[in-house]
Design a protein around this motif. Structure first.
Motif, PDB file in Angstrom:
ATOM      1  N   GLN A 245       0.852  -1.184   0.000  1.00 23.23           N
ATOM      2  CA  GLN A 245       0.000   0.000   0.000  1.00 23.23           C
ATOM      3  C   GLN A 245       0.888   1.234   0.000  1.00 23.23           C
ATOM      4  O   GLN A 245       1.769   1.362   0.846  1.00 23.23           O
ATOM      5  CB  GLN A 245      -0.906   0.015   1.241  1.00 23.23           C
ATOM      6  CG  GLN A 245      -1.835  -1.179   1.324  1.00 23.23           C
ATOM      7  CD  GLN A 245      -2.851  -1.187   0.195  1.00 23.23           C
ATOM      8  OE1 GLN A 245      -3.349  -0.149  -0.215  1.00 23.23           O
ATOM      9  NE2 GLN A 245      -3.158  -2.366  -0.319  1.00 23.23           N
ATOM     10  N   TYR A 246       0.650   2.120  -0.947  1.00 23.29           N
ATOM     11  CA  TYR A 246       1.429   3.337  -1.062  1.00 23.29           C
ATOM     12  C   TYR A 246       0.592   4.518  -0.613  1.00 23.29           C
ATOM     13  O   TYR A 246      -0.577   4.626  -0.970  1.00 23.29           O
ATOM     14  CB  TYR A 246       1.900   3.546  -2.501  1.00 23.29           C
ATOM     15  CG  TYR A 246       2.771   2.429  -3.009  1.00 23.29           C
ATOM     16  CD1 TYR A 246       4.087   2.312  -2.589  1.00 23.29           C
ATOM     17  CD2 TYR A 246       2.273   1.481  -3.894  1.00 23.29           C
ATOM     18  CE1 TYR A 246       4.896   1.280  -3.043  1.00 23.29           C
ATOM     19  CE2 TYR A 246       3.068   0.445  -4.353  1.00 23.29           C
ATOM     20  CZ  TYR A 246       4.381   0.354  -3.920  1.00 23.29           C
ATOM     21  OH  TYR A 246       5.164  -0.665  -4.373  1.00 23.29           O
ATOM     22  N   LYS A 247       1.190   5.405   0.123  1.00 20.95           N
ATOM     23  CA  LYS A 247       0.490   6.609   0.554  1.00 20.95           C
ATOM     24  C   LYS A 247       0.663   7.658  -0.542  1.00 20.95           C
ATOM     25  O   LYS A 247       1.780   7.989  -0.926  1.00 20.95           O
ATOM     26  CB  LYS A 247       1.071   7.118   1.869  1.00 20.95           C
ATOM     27  CG  LYS A 247       0.349   8.314   2.397  1.00 20.95           C
ATOM     28  CD  LYS A 247       0.914   8.790   3.710  1.00 20.95           C
ATOM     29  CE  LYS A 247       0.161  10.030   4.135  1.00 20.95           C
ATOM     30  NZ  LYS A 247       0.730  10.609   5.345  1.00 20.95           N
ATOM     31  N   GLU A 248      -0.471   8.140  -1.068  1.00 23.14           N
ATOM     32  CA  GLU A 248      -0.398   9.150  -2.110  1.00 23.14           C
ATOM     33  C   GLU A 248      -0.103  10.509  -1.502  1.00 23.14           C
ATOM     34  O   GLU A 248      -0.661  10.881  -0.478  1.00 23.14           O
ATOM     35  CB  GLU A 248      -1.718   9.206  -2.885  1.00 23.14           C
ATOM     36  CG  GLU A 248      -1.940   7.985  -3.734  1.00 23.14           C
ATOM     37  CD  GLU A 248      -3.078   8.180  -4.703  1.00 23.14           C
ATOM     38  OE1 GLU A 248      -3.419   9.332  -5.024  1.00 23.14           O
ATOM     39  OE2 GLU A 248      -3.623   7.162  -5.142  1.00 23.14           O
ATOM     40  N   GLU A 249       0.774  11.216  -2.162  1.00 22.34           N
ATOM     41  CA  GLU A 249       1.124  12.549  -1.692  1.00 22.34           C
ATOM     42  C   GLU A 249       0.064  13.545  -2.132  1.00 22.34           C
ATOM     43  O   GLU A 249      -0.604  13.366  -3.148  1.00 22.34           O
ATOM     44  CB  GLU A 249       2.475  12.975  -2.279  1.00 22.34           C
ATOM     45  CG  GLU A 249       3.626  12.097  -1.837  1.00 22.34           C
ATOM     46  CD  GLU A 249       4.921  12.530  -2.483  1.00 22.34           C
ATOM     47  OE1 GLU A 249       5.008  13.684  -2.970  1.00 22.34           O
ATOM     48  OE2 GLU A 249       5.841  11.715  -2.525  1.00 22.34           O
ATOM     49  N   ILE A 250      -0.074  14.610  -1.370  1.00 20.49           N
ATOM     50  CA  ILE A 250      -0.977  15.688  -1.743  1.00 20.49           C
ATOM     51  C   ILE A 250      -0.342  16.432  -2.912  1.00 20.49           C
ATOM     52  O   ILE A 250       0.826  16.800  -2.876  1.00 20.49           O
ATOM     53  CB  ILE A 250      -1.202  16.629  -0.546  1.00 20.49           C
ATOM     54  CG1 ILE A 250      -1.894  15.860   0.564  1.00 20.49           C
ATOM     55  CG2 ILE A 250      -1.996  17.842  -0.961  1.00 20.49           C
ATOM     56  CD1 ILE A 250      -2.016  16.648   1.844  1.00 20.49           C
ATOM     57  N   LYS A 251      -1.126  16.630  -3.960  1.00 20.99           N
ATOM     58  CA  LYS A 251      -0.596  17.258  -5.174  1.00 20.99           C
ATOM     59  C   LYS A 251      -1.469  18.450  -5.544  1.00 20.99           C
ATOM     60  O   LYS A 251      -2.419  18.317  -6.306  1.00 20.99           O
ATOM     61  CB  LYS A 251      -0.563  16.248  -6.312  1.00 20.99           C
ATOM     62  CG  LYS A 251       0.329  15.071  -6.021  1.00 20.99           C
ATOM     63  CD  LYS A 251       0.270  14.036  -7.096  1.00 20.99           C
ATOM     64  CE  LYS A 251       1.098  12.838  -6.703  1.00 20.99           C
ATOM     65  NZ  LYS A 251       0.959  11.742  -7.612  1.00 20.99           N
ATOM     66  N   PRO A 252      -1.164  19.619  -5.019  1.00 17.76           N
ATOM     67  CA  PRO A 252      -1.952  20.796  -5.406  1.00 17.76           C
ATOM     68  C   PRO A 252      -1.703  21.155  -6.874  1.00 17.76           C
ATOM     69  O   PRO A 252      -0.649  20.860  -7.440  1.00 17.76           O
ATOM     70  CB  PRO A 252      -1.438  21.897  -4.487  1.00 17.76           C
ATOM     71  CG  PRO A 252      -0.255  21.365  -3.795  1.00 17.76           C
ATOM     72  CD  PRO A 252      -0.140  19.912  -4.059  1.00 17.76           C
TER      73      PRO A 252
END
Length: 139
Positions: free
Chosen positions: A55-62
């Protein structure tokens, strides 16, 4: 002259059947020796283990972008603007409708998938009058 093939003769087998609709001839025949059983080598790969996928944690991508088209010659008129801080997204778009109005939409989408939009219209709808067909002519 010596044969170039050093292999022994292998068993063979074949079946055939004839059905002639014109003469109503039917027969079937089996000939030869039985064929050897097929060769099934062991797989050369290891079976897949049954462990869970990582499981990969998705980064916040503004992000933010904007574009617009206004072509008087063809009557094309639309625009869009959208921006996000990674959690909430807000945007706007407008489009010229076929009835002559312009539709404006302001929307907000939050991180939970809730979508709310405010839709407004500019101008008045115009529907061209189509003259009735007076007569028809056979083709």
């Amino acid at each position: 002259m010596e044969s170039q093939y050093k292999e022994e003769a292998k068993p063979f087998a074949y079946d055939y059947a004839v059905h002639d609709h014109f003469t109503s001839t039917n027969f079937a025949k089996k000939e030869g020796r039985p064929a050897p059983s097929p060769y099934h080598p062991a797989p050369s790969y290891k079976p897949v283990s049954s462990h869970p996928e990582p499981q990969y944690k998705e980064e916040i991508k503004p992000f933010a972008y904007e574009y617009a088209v206004n072509d008087d010659y063809t009557g094309t008129n639309f625009a869009k603007r959208e921006e996000s801080d990674g959690h909430n997204t807000q945007g706007y778009y407008s489009v010229a409708l076929p009835d002559g109005r312009i539709q404006h939409v302001n929307y907000v989408v939050d991180n939970y998938g809730d979508y709310s939009a405010e839709v407004t219209y500019e101008g008045e709808a115009h529907y061209p009058r189509i003259p009735p067909c007076v007569g028809t002519h056979p083709i």
